[in-house]
Design an enzyme around this catalytic site. Structure first.
Site, short mmCIF file in Angstrom:
data_model
loop_
_atom_site.label_atom_id
_atom_site.label_comp_id
_atom_site.label_asym_id
_atom_site.label_seq_id
_atom_site.Cartn_x
_atom_site.Cartn_y
_atom_site.Cartn_z
N GLU A 1 0.81 -1.22 0.00
CA GLU A 1 0.00 0.00 0.00
C GLU A 1 0.85 1.27 0.00
O GLU A 1 0.29 2.37 0.02
CB GLU A 1 -0.93 -0.01 1.21
CG GLU A 1 -1.97 -1.12 1.13
CD GLU A 1 -2.95 -1.12 2.30
OE1 GLU A 1 -2.59 -0.59 3.37
OE2 GLU A 1 -4.06 -1.66 2.15
N LYS B 1 5.70 -1.89 1.87
CA LYS B 1 5.03 -2.09 3.15
C LYS B 1 4.94 -3.57 3.50
O LYS B 1 5.14 -3.98 4.63
CB LYS B 1 3.64 -1.48 3.08
CG LYS B 1 2.84 -1.60 4.36
CD LYS B 1 1.44 -1.02 4.20
CE LYS B 1 0.65 -1.13 5.48
NZ LYS B 1 -0.76 -0.80 5.32
N GLN B 2 4.58 -4.38 2.50
CA GLN B 2 4.35 -5.81 2.77
C GLN B 2 4.57 -6.58 1.48
O GLN B 2 4.56 -6.00 0.40
CB GLN B 2 2.94 -6.02 3.27
CG GLN B 2 1.86 -5.73 2.24
CD GLN B 2 0.51 -5.46 2.87
OE1 GLN B 2 0.19 -4.31 3.17
NE2 GLN B 2 -0.28 -6.50 3.06
C1 BGC Z 1 -2.72 -4.08 4.99
C2 BGC Z 1 -3.79 -4.74 4.14
C3 BGC Z 1 -4.77 -5.44 5.05
C4 BGC Z 1 -5.33 -4.48 6.09
C5 BGC Z 1 -6.19 -5.17 7.11
C6 BGC Z 1 -3.39 -3.12 5.98
O1 BGC Z 1 -2.42 -2.53 6.80
O2 BGC Z 1 -1.83 -3.33 4.20
O3 BGC Z 1 -3.19 -5.69 3.27
O4 BGC Z 1 -5.80 -5.97 4.29
O5 BGC Z 1 -4.27 -3.87 6.80
O6 BGC Z 1 -5.45 -6.12 7.81
#
Ligand code: BGC
Length: 769
Positions: A488, A601-602
């Site tokens: 994100e 971020k992930q």
């Molecule tokens: C993450 C998403 C996730 C959401 C709810 C966000 O911080 O980037 O991938 O769906 O949190 O857990």
């Protein structure tokens, strides 16, 4: 990072009163049973820092979206699970002075979450401003065996005086959500009643009209003997209480056992709620606290039989993994296909209790292996039932012909994200929903699911992707513009590799499923074709063309899949060269700076490699891992688990363990400084995956389980249970090798270190490493 939780294999223990950590503890010590849940607030009054939280699954409020300038396509509202009536409250007066731990001197405080038997216990000694000391012990639980009920036993003993103890059990429905967009209260009172030893309130949610009746019946004990005392009753709007006064001698005790129940109009006609509530309360009081507690222990023992992971040689890791498993079980039991798993479960308001792609991408593997097949099926059916809304959602955005775009954030199928370019553009969630169908069928062999439900969803999703791509005359390939990938920290990018990969995979899988269903269930296939107006020849020709001619960004120099077009234009400063003082970047940097940076971020490209690992050789996986890992800040709790599994696959045991530690004690040690908002429930399933798929190397290959385990250096052994197609296996990994026990009546064949093994019922065998 905070380390005030004591290490114990079966308990979470806080010793000593830590008011500065109270909101963190309220999250960590939360209780739930899938149907209702609550933060670990105190029963007695507390004027210190606290976040009150009681939740009833599936009861939500559509809070009107708050944005500066409205644009077409914005969701009308952001649904949120409601902070519901407080049923734990017991006001306590000690010779007229209110017991409030923020105002008393507190000593010998301890809070224990007993994960083996599923209850919360708190003990302390408090000294009032008048110098009166009392010992208090309280035990409570949300019943797993009887999931609309809970009970509390609250005992108080004067230590240095004999005097008057006043106990006032109450139900308070005058509750607001902390995250309300317009500071509104979401509940209206329907009715209430209070009598000598009990009462209830019935509330209705504004707009959605859910009704919830929350009630209590109580018993007073003096020195463990029930006594019938006169009580004074009180009521005000959305509140009922009954006050009992006792004279208690020094060293003796007074207790209140409060039996509570929460019934919702989702399960009863609203007009019959109060009658059913009273019956439920009478039934549980008759059963008694100790019997209910014994049933609770039994219900949890049943869960642990299928779920437990035993780690020998590392108590902190043992506690952590059990905590993750415990919280997952408290959040979702799979009994009801209208319910789902909010990222914070019943432990806080963040993320509104809504359903995210987390369920399909992270939670499904946990429930597939540790619960009955119907649990995962219910998770899939939840989305199946919302297909119509996903089609409407896509229609609103200009898509046609039954194309479906599932929401990124939802309660009832309607999109209710509140950040356009981040959550809305994360259309990759459509891929996770298709992947969960694939994962379920691969794991269970329930091919009938495809014919009955799955294919309809897959075609609708494939239709969406086929309309969402466009032909680039310049590239002579299909491209996908304006998306946000799982990372994100990049918004509105072109050709996110992961999203393009998911899109083509979904179209291919939909086509494969068409073939399967056509063969296996021709009549059902024909009915579906006519129901959804599926022009097989034309539509699959389009899918095929896109699959063949999709553009995937790739860097020839690094020989890696590129996260998106232009990713390498970014200044490439690795995370290790980022000063610790600048992290987490989401708390230290402007959004503008984050978006321009190369930080991830992930897992994003790596998330795709994790899902589709069979399509890549080890060198490709390694090159991509070595490129992306050093750029990943793991500021989503969902990230380290994917990295742990890939590191394990690559034989990098030390790093696999490092990532595992980060995910498993995330909340217990408040790693990301945000546990006070609630626990990271969905990432707990990722922790489970790191052990089973990472250290255990478990995969499903050609309809069989396969294991490539290794033992993390610090551990003497680890063992876990896996349910697979009717068989229940216990797998123990130790220095001697892998021991497999078949605890069921079904025989099964598994692969261990590339050797095939037949495991007959009750068999036990050892495969040397
Ligand atoms: C993450 C998403 C996730 C959401 C709810 C966000 O911080 O980037 O991938 O769906 O949190 O857990």
């Amino acid at each position: 990072m905070k380390e005030y939780i004591e290490v114990d294999e079966w308990k979470i223990i806080e010793r000593g009163f830590n008011p500065q950590h109270n909101k963190i503890s309220e999250s960590i010590f939360s209780l739930g049973n899938g149907r209702m849940g609550q933060r670990a607030n105190f029963e007695e009054a507390y004027s210190g820092d606290t976040l009150q939280g009681n939740y009833v699954a599936g009861v939500y409020y559509p809070d009107k979206t708050r944005v500066g300038w409205w644009k077409n396509g914005y969701p009308e509202y952001f649904a949120k699970v409601l902070n519901a009536a407080n049923w734990i409250g017991i006001d306590v007066l000690i010779d007229g002075e209110q017991l409030d731990l923020a105002k008393c001197q507190v000593s010998s405080f301890s809070r224990e979450l007993n994960m083996k038997e599923g209850y919360l216990k708190r003990t302390f000694t408090a000294k009032t401003t008048a110098g009166k000391m009392v010992d208090v012990e309280t035990v409570r639980f949300c019943s797993m065996a009887d999931d609309e009920t809970g009970a509390i036993k609250y005992t108080i003993s004067p230590v240095n005086f004999s005097g008057k103890i006043t106990l006032t059990p109450f139900i308070d429905g005058d509750i607001a959500n902390k995250d309300s967009n317009y500071d509104e209260k979401f509940w209206d009172e329907v009715k209430k009643e209070i009598w000598g030893d009990g009462g209830y309130i019935q509330l209705r949610t504004k707009k959605t009209g859910f009704e919830v009746a929350t009630g209590m019946l109580f018993t007073i004990l003096q020195n463990t003997v029930p006594v019938h005392l006169f009580s004074t009753t009180f009521e005000k709007e959305k509140y009922v209480a009954a006050k009992v006064e006792l004279t208690v001698k020094q060293g003796e005790s007074a207790s209140v056992i409060k039996y509570a129940a929460n019934l919702s109009s989702q399960n009863y006609p609203a007009a019959e709620l109060s009658v059913n509530l009273k019956q439920t309360l009478t039934r549980i009081r008759k059963k008694g606290f100790e019997t209910m507690l014994a049933e609770q222990a039994e219900a949890w023992s049943g869960k642990w039989k299928h779920n437990d992971i035993i780690i020998e040689g590392d108590a902190a890791a043992q506690q952590a993994i059990r905590f993750n498993i415990f919280q997952l079980n408290q959040t979702y039991t799979g009994e009801d296909d209208r319910l789902n798993i909010g990222p914070k479960g019943f432990t806080g308001e963040k993320y509104g209790g809504s359903t995210y792609w987390d369920t399909e991408a992270y939670c499904v593997p946990f429930y597939l292996s540790t619960a009955d097949q119907k649990v995962t099926k219910n998770l899939l059916l939840y989305r199946y039932k919302q297909l119509g809304k996903a089609i409407d959602n896509a229609k609103l955005l200009g898509f046609k012909n039954g194309a479906a775009l599932y929401p990124m954030v939802t309660m009832d199928g309607t999109e209710c994200h509140n950040e356009w370019e981040i959550t809305f553009e994360e259309i990759h969630r459509n891929g996770a929903i298709a992947y969960a169908i694939f994962n379920y069928v691969r794991y269970t062999a329930d091919e009938a699911y495809l014919a009955d439900y799955g294919l309809e969803v897959l075609i609708a999703i494939a239709r969406f992707w086929s309309q969402r791509v466009n032909w680039s005359a310049d590239k002579q390939q299909y491209v996908m513009l304006g998306v946000t990938g799982p990372n994100e920290y990049e918004n509105n990018v072109n050709n996110n590799w992961y999203t393009n990969k998911q899109a083509t995979w979904c179209m291919q899988y939909a086509m494969d499923a068409v073939e399967k269903v056509k063969q296996a269930a021709p009549a059902k296939y024909a009915a579906l074709v006519s129901k959804i107006n599926f022009n097989e020849a034309e539509e699959t020709a389009k899918f095929k063309d896109i699959v063949a001619k999709m553009y995937f960004p790739y860097d020839e120099k690094e020989r890696v899949f590129l996260q998106q077009d232009g990713y390498l234009d970014k200044e490439q400063i690795l995370v290790k060269d980022l000063p610790a003082t600048e992290r987490p970047i989401n708390q230290k940097w402007s959004w503008d700076r984050i978006l321009r940076s190369c930080y991830i971020k992930q897992a994003d490209v790596l998330q795709g490699i994790y899902f589709f690992e069979d399509q890549y050789d080890l060198d490709t996986i390694r090159r991509n891992f070595d490129f992306y890992e050093p750029r990943t800040v793991h500021e989503s709790s969902l990230s380290p688990c994917v990295h742990a599994i890939l590191a394990a696959k690559l034989g990098d045991e030390a790093r696999a363990y490092e990532f595992y530690l980060r995910t498993s004690r995330l909340d217990l040690d408040d790693y990301n400084n945000d546990t006070e908002d609630g626990c990271h429930i969905t990432s707990m399933a990722g922790t489970w995956m790191s052990v089973i798929e990472g250290f255990g190397g478990m995969r499903v290959k050609d309809g069989k389980l396969s294991f490539q385990p290794f033992l993390p250096g610090k551990w003497r052994s680890f063992s876990f249970h896996i349910g697979f197609r009717g068989a229940l296996l216990n797998i123990k990994v130790s220095k001697d090798g892998v021991q497999i026990k078949n605890l069921s009546g079904s025989e099964t064949t598994v692969w261990v270190y590339d050797k095939e093994q037949l495991v007959k019922p009750d068999d036990e065998l050892l495969v040397e490493a």
